[in-house]
Design a protein around this motif. Structure first.
Motif, PDB file in Angstrom:
ATOM      1  N   ASP A  40     -11.716  -1.794  -7.058  1.00 56.07           N
ATOM      2  CA  ASP A  40     -10.581  -2.193  -7.364  1.00 56.07           C
ATOM      3  C   ASP A  40      -9.576  -2.104  -6.178  1.00 56.07           C
ATOM      4  N   HIS A  42     -10.321  -4.364  -3.362  1.00 54.25           N
ATOM      5  CA  HIS A  42     -10.240  -5.856  -3.773  1.00 54.25           C
ATOM      6  C   HIS A  42      -8.625  -6.014  -3.748  1.00 54.25           C
ATOM      7  N   GLN A  43      -7.816  -5.180  -4.316  1.00 53.65           N
ATOM      8  CA  GLN A  43      -6.524  -5.443  -4.146  1.00 53.65           C
ATOM      9  C   GLN A  43      -5.939  -5.618  -2.792  1.00 53.65           C
ATOM     10  N   ARG A  47      -4.840  -9.166  -2.043  1.00 52.35           N
ATOM     11  CA  ARG A  47      -3.567  -9.468  -2.421  1.00 52.35           C
ATOM     12  C   ARG A  47      -2.623  -8.801  -1.351  1.00 52.35           C
ATOM     13  N   GLY A  69      -0.501  -6.270  -5.931  1.00 49.77           N
ATOM     14  CA  GLY A  69      -1.534  -5.391  -5.168  1.00 49.77           C
ATOM     15  C   GLY A  69      -1.172  -3.913  -4.772  1.00 49.77           C
ATOM     16  N   ARG A  89      -0.850  -2.059  -8.315  1.00 56.90           N
ATOM     17  CA  ARG A  89      -1.870  -1.765  -8.862  1.00 56.90           C
ATOM     18  C   ARG A  89      -2.730  -0.485  -8.121  1.00 56.90           C
TER      19      ARG A  89
END
Length: 348
Positions: free
Chosen positions: A226, A229-230, A234, A250, A253
């Motif tokens: 995660d 990915h952020q 992002r 992003g 998170r």
């Protein structure tokens, strides 16, 4: 190696010798988070970081005619506290380089220690680069970091020393070499960083940091995925296209995942409860338009916004809302798109 009695007070006993001086100024950095601290794919840590203006370590090297040992001087009380560590760096540089001529090393300014600015790495690299330049040694920054024991987890301070910017590294290698730089972007020039400092606390460091990391449960691979990915979809695109809401989503998170993961070691998602309340308050005051978090182990917090005007307005609103109790300082600075600077006055 011995040191003389440190000089206290800016401008007292730290004037350069006539033979000239090499002065190195290294910027502070914010550590925005690890990518995979548990090494779920075999490579540990990986980091995202941001170099900022307004905070720096500055050192000067000059000749010491007739000296038998190095002379170390400090221009401020904070710099005085770093003299012993600077002496150890000089000793290591001499062992690796074979250069033993006595020098005068002046610590003109230092970053706040154990506060999330990368003070240890920037001091080491500032001393290392000034020493190497003085002697005409062709030694790159990762090698200096390896000689001086820096970059064992994060490589953003090393890359930031050279280049500045928003940085992503791939974690240190199994041989202990500093992490490779994977991505570098300048933050949009208009964006500003509100830096929140709590001088009553220090973040974890040294043996306490090692023990804290060892006692934490491994971050699950799904959460590391995660985070990555952020960052990839992002944070980096947001910086590249000046999309502050996407960038903020992003970063927020990433900070949420890591804050919850490291909370058992630092007493909560933020080392400083007051900084934590401030960051949460800033998010309420500017929903979707501010990226907030803690740099490294803190206590320093950060809030990244789209303009200087917004930074000023947000700081005013935070003060009005009672989010800046005594002991907290909030300062607006720019991101820095270049690394350390060096001035050599020899031969002038």
């Amino acid at each position: 190696m011995s040191t003389c009695t440190p000089t206290r007070g800016a401008g007292t006993g730290v004037s350069p010798l006539r033979s000239g001086t090499v002065t190195l100024r290294a910027p502070g950095r914010l550590h925005l988070g690890f990518l995979d601290p548990a090494a779920t794919l075999g490579r540990a840590f990986g980091s995202i970081g941001l170099v900022i203006d307004g905070f720096e370590t500055a050192v000067a090297v000059s000749a010491l005619p007739g000296g038998r040992t190095d002379e170390l001087l400090a221009a401020t009380p904070a710099a005085e506290a770093e003299l012993e560590r600077a002496a150890r760096h000089l000793a290591a540089l001499r062992r690796h380089s074979g250069r033993h001529e006595p020098l005068r090393l002046q610590l003109l300014d230092v970053l706040p220690a154990h506060a999330g600015f990368g003070s240890g790495t920037q001091l080491a690299l500032a001393v290392g680069r000034a020493f190497a330049h003085w002697h005409g040694l062709a030694v790159d920054t990762p090698t200096l970091a390896h000689w001086l024991g820096r970059g064992l987890r994060s490589g953003v301070g090393i890359a930031g020393f050279d280049q500045g910017g928003l940085l992503v590294d791939g974690g240190p290698g199994p041989d202990g070499r500093p992490a490779p730089l994977l991505a570098r972007l300048p933050l949009p020039a208009a964006w500003r960083v509100l830096v929140a400092q709590d001088d009553t606390l220090h973040g974890l460091s040294g043996q306490r940091e090692k023990q804290a990391i060892a006692t934490l449960s491994p971050l699950p691979q799904a959460l590391a995925a995660d985070i990555c990915h952020q960052v990839l979809m992002r944070v980096l695109p947001g910086a590249a296209t000046a999309d502050l809401p996407g960038f903020a989503a992003g970063i927020n998170r990433v900070q949420q995942v890591l804050g919850e993961h490291f909370a058992p070691a630092q007493g909560g998602c933020y080392t400083s409860p007051a900084i934590g309340r401030l960051m949460q308050g800033l998010q309420r005051l500017a929903p979707g338009a501010v990226a907030v978090g803690q740099s490294s182990w803190g206590p320093t917090g950060f809030a990244i916004v789209a303009s200087a005007a917004q930074a000023d307005a947000l700081a005013t609103a935070a003060a009005t809302a009672g989010l800046l109790p005594p002991g907290l300082r909030l300062r607006s600075v720019a991101a820095r798109a270049h690394g350390a600077t060096l001035a050599d006055t020899r031969g002038r």
